[in-house]
Scaffold this motif. Structure first.
Motif, short mmCIF file in Angstrom:
data_model
loop_
_atom_site.label_atom_id
_atom_site.label_comp_id
_atom_site.label_asym_id
_atom_site.label_seq_id
_atom_site.Cartn_x
_atom_site.Cartn_y
_atom_site.Cartn_z
N CYS A 18 0.85 -1.19 0.00
CA CYS A 18 0.00 0.00 0.00
C CYS A 18 0.89 1.25 0.00
CB CYS A 18 -0.89 0.00 1.23
SG CYS A 18 -1.75 1.55 1.51
N HIS A 20 0.25 4.08 1.13
CA HIS A 20 0.09 4.88 2.35
C HIS A 20 0.79 4.24 3.54
CE1 HIS A 20 -2.79 7.47 0.37
NE2 HIS A 20 -3.39 6.40 -0.09
N CYS A 21 0.57 2.94 3.72
CA CYS A 21 1.06 2.31 4.95
C CYS A 21 2.02 1.15 4.69
CB CYS A 21 -0.13 1.83 5.78
SG CYS A 21 -0.97 0.40 5.06
N HIS A 23 1.31 -1.81 3.75
CA HIS A 23 0.68 -3.10 3.96
C HIS A 23 0.58 -3.85 2.63
CE1 HIS A 23 -1.90 -6.06 5.81
NE2 HIS A 23 -2.82 -5.87 4.90
N CYS A 58 -6.24 -2.12 0.21
CA CYS A 58 -5.54 -2.18 1.48
C CYS A 58 -6.56 -2.32 2.60
CB CYS A 58 -4.70 -0.92 1.69
SG CYS A 58 -3.91 -0.91 3.32
N ARG A 60 -5.98 -2.29 5.68
CA ARG A 60 -5.65 -1.45 6.83
C ARG A 60 -6.18 -0.03 6.61
NH1 ARG A 60 0.53 -1.65 8.35
NH2 ARG A 60 0.30 -3.90 8.60
N CYS A 61 -5.91 0.52 5.43
CA CYS A 61 -6.39 1.89 5.12
C CYS A 61 -7.82 1.89 4.59
CB CYS A 61 -5.50 2.54 4.07
SG CYS A 61 -3.79 2.71 4.54
ZN LIG Z 1 -2.68 1.00 3.59
#
Ligand SMILES: [Zn+2]
Length: 155
Positions: A18, A20-21, A23, A58, A60-61
């Motif tokens: 991902c 952003h994070c 993941h 993702c 997580r996000c």
């Molecule tokens: Zn993410």
């Protein structure tokens, strides 16, 4: 207008980190986009690139993102990055007016770009060496934008 030569590019992966994070995110679906590229003046045929790419989710996000294809084109663009670069160079380095640059692109590269589009590219930041960069900022920096979408996009 002659039929374009098509070439395929794949940016299709099972998993991608991902943007952003970080993941590791599984592919949710596949999609494709078409890009106008520089054509071959010898054959007189335009060239289009079809990019087959994966869209990932993702967990997580809770966001969708596309596989990175920033090397080929800016997000949302209908033209390849090298097509944009060439157009911007004609204006910024060779000093051609937008209309003449558009005409030159057609004559030399068999790619049709409306002159207003060239103007947008130049104004979006066509300084020497780099073509149009998107205005929005990214934690990864402008050179590593990953073709993000806020949500799922119908293709
Ligand atoms: Zn993410």
């Amino acid at each position: 207008m002659p039929k374009p030569n098509l070439s395929l590019r794949s940016r299709n992966y099972r998993r991608r980190p991902c943007p952003h994070c970080g993941h590791s995110s599984y592919r949710d679906r596949r999609a494709r986009r078409s890009l106008h590229d520089l054509g071959a003046p010898l054959t007189g045929r335009p060239r289009d690139i079809v990019v087959l790419y994966s869209q990932h989710y993702c967990t997580r996000c809770r966001k969708y993102f596309n596989a990175n294809m920033a090397d080929l084109a800016e997000p949302g663009s209908h033209y390849t990055r090298r097509g944009v670069d060439t157009a911007v160079r004609l204006v910024v380095e060779d000093g051609l007016p937008y209309r003449t640059a558009g005409w030159t692109l057609w004559r030399d590269h068999r790619v049709f770009v409306p002159y207003a589009t060239i103007q947008n590219w130049v104004e979006a930041g066509g300084e020497k060496g780099g073509a149009s960069r998107p205005h929005h900022s990214s934690r990864l920096g402008p050179g590593r934008l990953l073709g993000l979408h806020r949500g799922r996009r119908a293709v």
